[in-house]
Scaffold this active site. Structure first.
Site, PDB file in Angstrom:
ATOM      1  N   LYS A 215       0.619  -1.131  -0.018  1.00 29.33           N
ATOM      2  CA  LYS A 215       0.042  -0.104   0.066  1.00 29.33           C
ATOM      3  C   LYS A 215       0.856   1.225  -0.084  1.00 29.33           C
ATOM      4  CE  LYS A 215      -3.321   3.062   1.069  1.00 29.33           C
ATOM      5  NZ  LYS A 215      -4.322   3.340   0.130  1.00 29.33           N
ATOM      6  N   CYS A 269      -4.018  10.670   0.659  1.00 31.06           N
ATOM      7  CA  CYS A 269      -2.966   9.631   0.479  1.00 31.06           C
ATOM      8  C   CYS A 269      -1.532   9.680  -0.146  1.00 31.06           C
ATOM      9  CB  CYS A 269      -3.843   8.559  -0.556  1.00 31.06           C
ATOM     10  SG  CYS A 269      -5.422   8.381  -0.247  1.00 31.06           S
TER      11      CYS A 269
HETATM   12  N1  SAJ Z   1      -0.918  14.983  -9.269  1.00 33.70           N
HETATM   13  C1  SAJ Z   1      -0.111  15.513  -9.975  1.00 33.70           C
HETATM   14  N2  SAJ Z   1       0.528  15.275 -11.247  1.00 33.70           N
HETATM   15  C2  SAJ Z   1       0.063  13.922 -11.892  1.00 33.70           C
HETATM   16  C3  SAJ Z   1      -1.104  13.288 -11.087  1.00 33.70           C
HETATM   17  C4  SAJ Z   1      -1.626  13.787  -9.890  1.00 33.70           C
HETATM   18  O1  SAJ Z   1       0.402  16.784  -9.643  1.00 33.70           O
HETATM   19  O2  SAJ Z   1       0.532  13.613 -12.918  1.00 33.70           O
HETATM   20  C5  SAJ Z   1      -1.518  15.520  -8.146  1.00 33.70           C
HETATM   21  C6  SAJ Z   1      -3.115  15.569  -8.072  1.00 33.70           C
HETATM   22  O3  SAJ Z   1      -3.412  16.804  -8.630  1.00 33.70           O
HETATM   23  C7  SAJ Z   1      -3.360  15.258  -6.576  1.00 33.70           C
HETATM   24  C8  SAJ Z   1      -2.314  14.428  -6.064  1.00 33.70           C
HETATM   25  O4  SAJ Z   1      -1.129  14.529  -7.078  1.00 33.70           O
HETATM   26  O5  SAJ Z   1      -3.081  16.698  -5.974  1.00 33.70           O
HETATM   27  C9  SAJ Z   1      -2.806  12.984  -5.903  1.00 33.70           C
HETATM   28  O6  SAJ Z   1      -3.753  12.734  -7.021  1.00 33.70           O
HETATM   29  P1  SAJ Z   1      -3.976  11.150  -7.457  1.00 33.70           P
HETATM   30  O7  SAJ Z   1      -5.049  11.269  -8.564  1.00 33.70           O
HETATM   31  O8  SAJ Z   1      -2.570  10.647  -7.995  1.00 33.70           O
HETATM   32  O9  SAJ Z   1      -4.306  10.272  -6.180  1.00 33.70           O
HETATM   33  P2  SAJ Z   1      -5.507  10.220  -5.031  1.00 33.70           P
HETATM   34  O10 SAJ Z   1      -5.011  10.825  -3.833  1.00 33.70           O
HETATM   35  O11 SAJ Z   1      -6.791  10.951  -5.604  1.00 33.70           O
HETATM   36  O12 SAJ Z   1      -5.997   8.699  -5.053  1.00 33.70           O
HETATM   37  C10 SAJ Z   1      -4.971   7.880  -5.062  1.00 33.70           C
HETATM   38  C11 SAJ Z   1      -5.416   6.682  -5.796  1.00 33.70           C
HETATM   39  N3  SAJ Z   1      -3.966   6.200  -6.214  1.00 33.70           N
HETATM   40  C12 SAJ Z   1      -3.666   6.321  -7.642  1.00 33.70           C
HETATM   41  O13 SAJ Z   1      -4.164   6.976  -8.501  1.00 33.70           O
HETATM   42  C13 SAJ Z   1      -2.243   5.838  -8.137  1.00 33.70           C
HETATM   43  C14 SAJ Z   1      -5.995   5.603  -5.457  1.00 33.70           C
HETATM   44  O14 SAJ Z   1      -5.976   4.328  -6.203  1.00 33.70           O
HETATM   45  C15 SAJ Z   1      -5.623   5.263  -3.861  1.00 33.70           C
HETATM   46  O15 SAJ Z   1      -6.608   4.232  -3.234  1.00 33.70           O
HETATM   47  C16 SAJ Z   1      -5.728   6.430  -3.200  1.00 33.70           C
HETATM   48  O16 SAJ Z   1      -4.734   7.675  -3.604  1.00 33.70           O
HETATM   49  C17 SAJ Z   1      -5.484   6.070  -1.671  1.00 33.70           C
HETATM   50  O17 SAJ Z   1      -6.604   6.030  -0.659  1.00 33.70           O
HETATM   51  O18 SAJ Z   1      -4.192   5.689  -1.325  1.00 33.70           O
END
Ligand code: SAJ
Length: 438
Positions: A215, A269
């Site tokens: 995780k 997360c």
């Molecule tokens: N972000 C960037 N650049 C990117 C992608 C994301 O700056 O290319 C930023 C987003 O704007 C945001 C942050 O990163 O601020 C996190 O966004 P995210 O979409 O990566 O993740 P979360 O926190 O919405 O959800 C994640 C999910 N993981 C992934 O998409 C790899 C989800 O599957 C997990 O279950 C969740 O974290 C968790 O609970 O751990």
């Protein structure tokens, strides 16, 4: 193993959907929360969490009599712990002079202790809360063993991380692959038997510490990859390169997938989980630690970009578009967009924000109720979140609402050439090809 009744401790973003899903799949479920207000809200048929479909699911579960809500656990066949594992706000750890966050495991400890009086031979206990490596064996097992029963021998104990995406929790809970790590193979098997009651994705069994680490690795991997994208964007500005063009070209390589730079990393997360590794092993995590620092610096970087665009910040009227931590969600937790706005306000700028998914915004941030209102007397437009409705705005529509012609775009939402043709000056994060005078 046969399960008829379970207790789910912690009725938050994960616990409530999990409890309701088990109930609608035929189990008798006692949903437990120590927060009397949450218990009361749920007993009155309301739901305290925004998640598509959740209200209907909870209503169905409660109406059928399969889900009951309580402040205390009861005897059951299995217990699931899904309580928060935040960080202490008022104390930090330190390694080589560098401060790091400390996980507050009090809720996990309290939930485990609450189970203790009801623990019986043959029970299954599953921890779902994101936790530092070895929490299941080093923290949870010793508490439960105060009963005189032995983990893995007299009762089953496992760790199973949730990996659902906010906004799609109900679907992903059922469809995603699920990892179940037991303190013994039999414990993992018992966990797999329980979750197979509703999980349609693959269920993979392993040991508890591996499951905990999996995780944390998933989210740390993403954080480090976003950090390198952010660092690349700084390099691009230095070298006169447009990062958005450079990333799209690099990603033509069949084995390269660079993520997007932006105003930083938020949510509950990705910006949080890497700290569990740093705290547990600061001597082994210089890369993970540095990635966290790079991503946490991004809102400051956004402020510097705005300052570059405006000269000075004092009294400048800025329309900030978006406060959510990522596109098309209403979640403002740990949002880098909100952090950037706070920094600009502290520096004396006159910022007003518009967040279509949460119009009331956050305390301390002046809010506008509509797109028109936020724009009308602005001098500069600052794009902080790539909400679909922002990305779809046409320059002519925006030009009609404001005399501002200066845009700072931190998320590559507005194609520069199109907007420049319409009379806007567009400064994008990571675009070293265009400065304002160019
Ligand atoms: N972000 C960037 N650049 C990117 C992608 C994301 O700056 O290319 C930023 C987003 O704007 C945001 C942050 O990163 O601020 C996190 O966004 P995210 O979409 O990566 O993740 P979360 O926190 O919405 O959800 C994640 C999910 N993981 C992934 O998409 C790899 C989800 O599957 C997990 O279950 C969740 O974290 C968790 O609970 O751990």
């Amino acid at each position: 193993m046969n399960f008829e009744k379970i207790c789910v401790l912690g009725l938050g973003y994960i616990g409530l959907p999990t409890a309701s899903t088990f109930a609608t799949h035929g189990l008798q479920v006692v949903g437990v929360d120590v927060n009397a207000k949450i218990v009361e809200t749920l007993k009155n048929g309301s739901v305290h969490i925004h998640e598509p479909g959740l209200r209907t699911l909870v209503e169905a579960a409660v109406k059928s009599g399969k889900l009951t809500i309580s402040e205390k656990p009861e005897e059951a066949d299995a217990f699931i712990i899904a309580v928060p594992t935040p960080f202490y706000g008022d104390k930090t750890g330190e390694h080589n002079g560098e401060p790091h966050k400390l996980a507050d495991m009090r809720a996990v400890t309290a939930a485990t202790e609450a189970i203790l009086p009801f623990l019986r031979r043959g029970n299954l206990i599953v921890l779902e809360s994101t936790s530092p490596p070895r929490t299941t064996v080093d923290l949870v097992a010793p508490i439960l063993e105060k009963s005189g029963l032995k983990a893995g021998t007299d009762f089953y104990l496992a760790y199973s991380p949730e990996r659902v995406l906010p906004g799609q929790i109900l679907r992903e809970l059922i469809e995603n692959a699920r990892v179940i790590g037991g303190v013994t193979p039999e414990s993992a098997q018992a966990g797999a038997a329980l979750y197979s009651l509703f999980v349609k994705g693959e269920i993979i069994q392993t040991d508890a510490t591996t499951a905990e680490m999996v995780k944390l690795m998933e989210n740390t991997y993403r954080d480090v990859n976003i950090a390198i994208a952010n660092e690349f964007s700084r390099l691009a500005e230095r070298f006169g390169v447009d990062i958005w063009e450079a990333v799209s070209l690099a990603n033509r390589h069949p084995r390269v997938k660079i993520l997007s730079p932006g105003p930083g990393v938020g949510g509950h997360c990705i910006s949080v989980d890497p700290w569990f590794f740093v705290e547990a092993a600061p001597d082994l995590t210089p890369l993970i630690y540095t990635a966290r620092k790079v991503n946490d610096e991004q809102p400051h970087y956004v402020m510097a970009l705005v300052q570059k665009a405006l000269g000075s910040l004092k009294g400048k009227k800025i329309a900030a578009l978006g406060l959510a931590y990522k596109p098309d969600v209403d979640d403002l937790r740990e949002s880098p967009a909100a952090e950037a706005v706070h920094l600009l306000l502290d520096a004396g700028a006159s910022v007003r924000a518009y967040e279509p998914f949460k119009v009331e915004g956050l305390p301390g941030i002046p809010m506008a109720a509509s797109f028109q209102e936020v724009l009308h007397d602005a001098e500069m437009i600052l794009l902080l979140v790539r909400h679909t409705q922002f990305a779809e705005m046409k320059p002519a529509e925006v030009a009609a609402m404001t005399s501002a012609r200066l845009v700072v775009d931190t998320v590559n939402a507005w194609p520069r050439e199109i907007w420049e043709k319409a009379g806007f000056h567009v400064l994008r994060l990571g675009d070293g090809k265009r400065t304002l005078s160019a």
